[in-house]
Design a protein around this motif. Structure first.
Motif, mmCIF file in Angstrom:
data_model
loop_
_atom_site.group_PDB
_atom_site.id
_atom_site.type_symbol
_atom_site.label_atom_id
_atom_site.label_comp_id
_atom_site.label_asym_id
_atom_site.label_seq_id
_atom_site.Cartn_x
_atom_site.Cartn_y
_atom_site.Cartn_z
ATOM 1 N N TYR A 146 59.103 -2.637 12.376
ATOM 2 C CA TYR A 146 58.123 -3.704 12.549
ATOM 3 C C TYR A 146 57.963 -4.016 14.032
ATOM 4 C CZ TYR A 146 58.217 -4.784 7.504
ATOM 5 O OH TYR A 146 58.115 -4.745 6.145
ATOM 6 N N ASP A 172 51.179 -4.205 13.039
ATOM 7 C CA ASP A 172 52.268 -3.323 13.454
ATOM 8 C C ASP A 172 52.497 -2.202 12.438
ATOM 9 O OD1 ASP A 172 53.090 -5.169 11.567
ATOM 10 O OD2 ASP A 172 54.971 -5.679 12.557
ATOM 11 N N VAL A 173 52.519 -2.552 11.155
ATOM 12 C CA VAL A 173 52.690 -1.549 10.098
ATOM 13 C C VAL A 173 51.514 -0.578 10.086
ATOM 14 C CG1 VAL A 173 52.913 -1.184 7.606
ATOM 15 C CG2 VAL A 173 54.079 -3.109 8.691
ATOM 16 N N ASN A 210 58.560 -11.373 3.018
ATOM 17 C CA ASN A 210 58.216 -10.195 3.817
ATOM 18 C C ASN A 210 58.024 -8.963 2.934
ATOM 19 O OD1 ASN A 210 58.436 -11.781 6.087
ATOM 20 N ND2 ASN A 210 60.408 -10.960 6.730
ATOM 21 N N LEU A 214 54.582 -6.722 2.402
ATOM 22 C CA LEU A 214 54.525 -5.278 2.610
ATOM 23 C C LEU A 214 54.034 -4.567 1.354
ATOM 24 C CD1 LEU A 214 55.119 -2.882 4.479
ATOM 25 C CD2 LEU A 214 57.449 -2.840 3.564
#
Length: 231
Positions: A146, A172-173, A210, A214
């Motif tokens: 990350y 970021d991903v 989180n 995702l």
């Protein structure tokens, strides 16, 4: 030439700690410039930037656009994106220097490559150690660091991939997935990150949130909807 890019928004408390490990690297000539891309801070962030002698870029709020804006101003052949609440441990620049030497010597398939640091929380609890283990497994299996682990990337590769996209979350991903696991190296140096979100929300609750974000991203749920869950 290495350009460090830090996105900020009211980060006067965290930014000095993030910038301190960069000073030695600048003095040793390993960092060409430090660029702070600010999204409209109303605290003393800009005073910190001025005192540190960093280059300020002011623009629209949003981590993705701020990172992209900072990259456009950068002059380095390599870009290092770093969060304002992440502190690189002593010796990080030596490892990066050796990594870049290996790239230049042709030790990798291509010079168009990227790297990230080892995730560590600035907390002594067992929960912190558990989370660090889970992140290490994620990076080992999926090569999916990350943004709080920093991202060092060759400029040509960054531009070829189109850079950071204008996204409210998961920027970021999104970029790491486009880089691909074969072009991503995990460094040994630690990126020590603030545990404030985990302490505020509770470790278990934040980790679940989180993971949910995702999962929703991989299910192609629009990031603007995922952002409502992440806050």
């Amino acid at each position: 030439m290495l350009s460090v890019i830090i996105p900020t928004l009211n980060a006067e408390d965290e930014l000095p700690r993030a910038m301190f490990p960069l000073v030695g690297a600048v003095v040793r000539g390993r960092v060409k410039e430090v660029i702070v891309s600010d999204g409209g801070s109303t605290d003393g962030t800009l005073d910190v930037v001025e005192a540190a002698g960093a280059h300020l870029v002011a623009g629209e709020r949003g981590r993705g656009p701020q990172l992209a804006s900072g990259a456009r101003e950068a002059k380095g052949d390599w870009l290092l994106f770093l969060h304002a609440d992440t502190v690189l441990e002593t010796g990080w620049d030596e490892e990066v220097s050796k990594f870049l030497e290996q790239v230049e010597a042709g030790r990798f398939r291509s010079s168009e490559i990227a790297a990230a640091f080892r995730f560590t929380l600035d907390d002594f609890s067992g929960w912190a150690r558990f989370l660090e283990t889970m992140v290490a497994l994620r990076c080992a299996i999926l090569r999916l660091p990350y943004g709080d682990q920093g991202l060092l990337i060759n400029r040509r590769l960054y531009e070829k991939l189109g850079g950071y996209r204008d996204m409210p979350l998961m920027e970021d991903v999104d970029l790491v997935r486009r880089i691909g696991r074969r072009r991503l190296v995990m460094l040994r140096s630690r990126a020590v990150t603030s545990p404030d979100r985990y302490i505020r929300d509770g470790f278990a609750a934040r980790m679940l949130r989180n993971f949910t974000c995702l999962t929703l991203y991989y299910l192609r749920v629009p990031p603007r909807l995922i952002a409502r869950i992440y806050q």
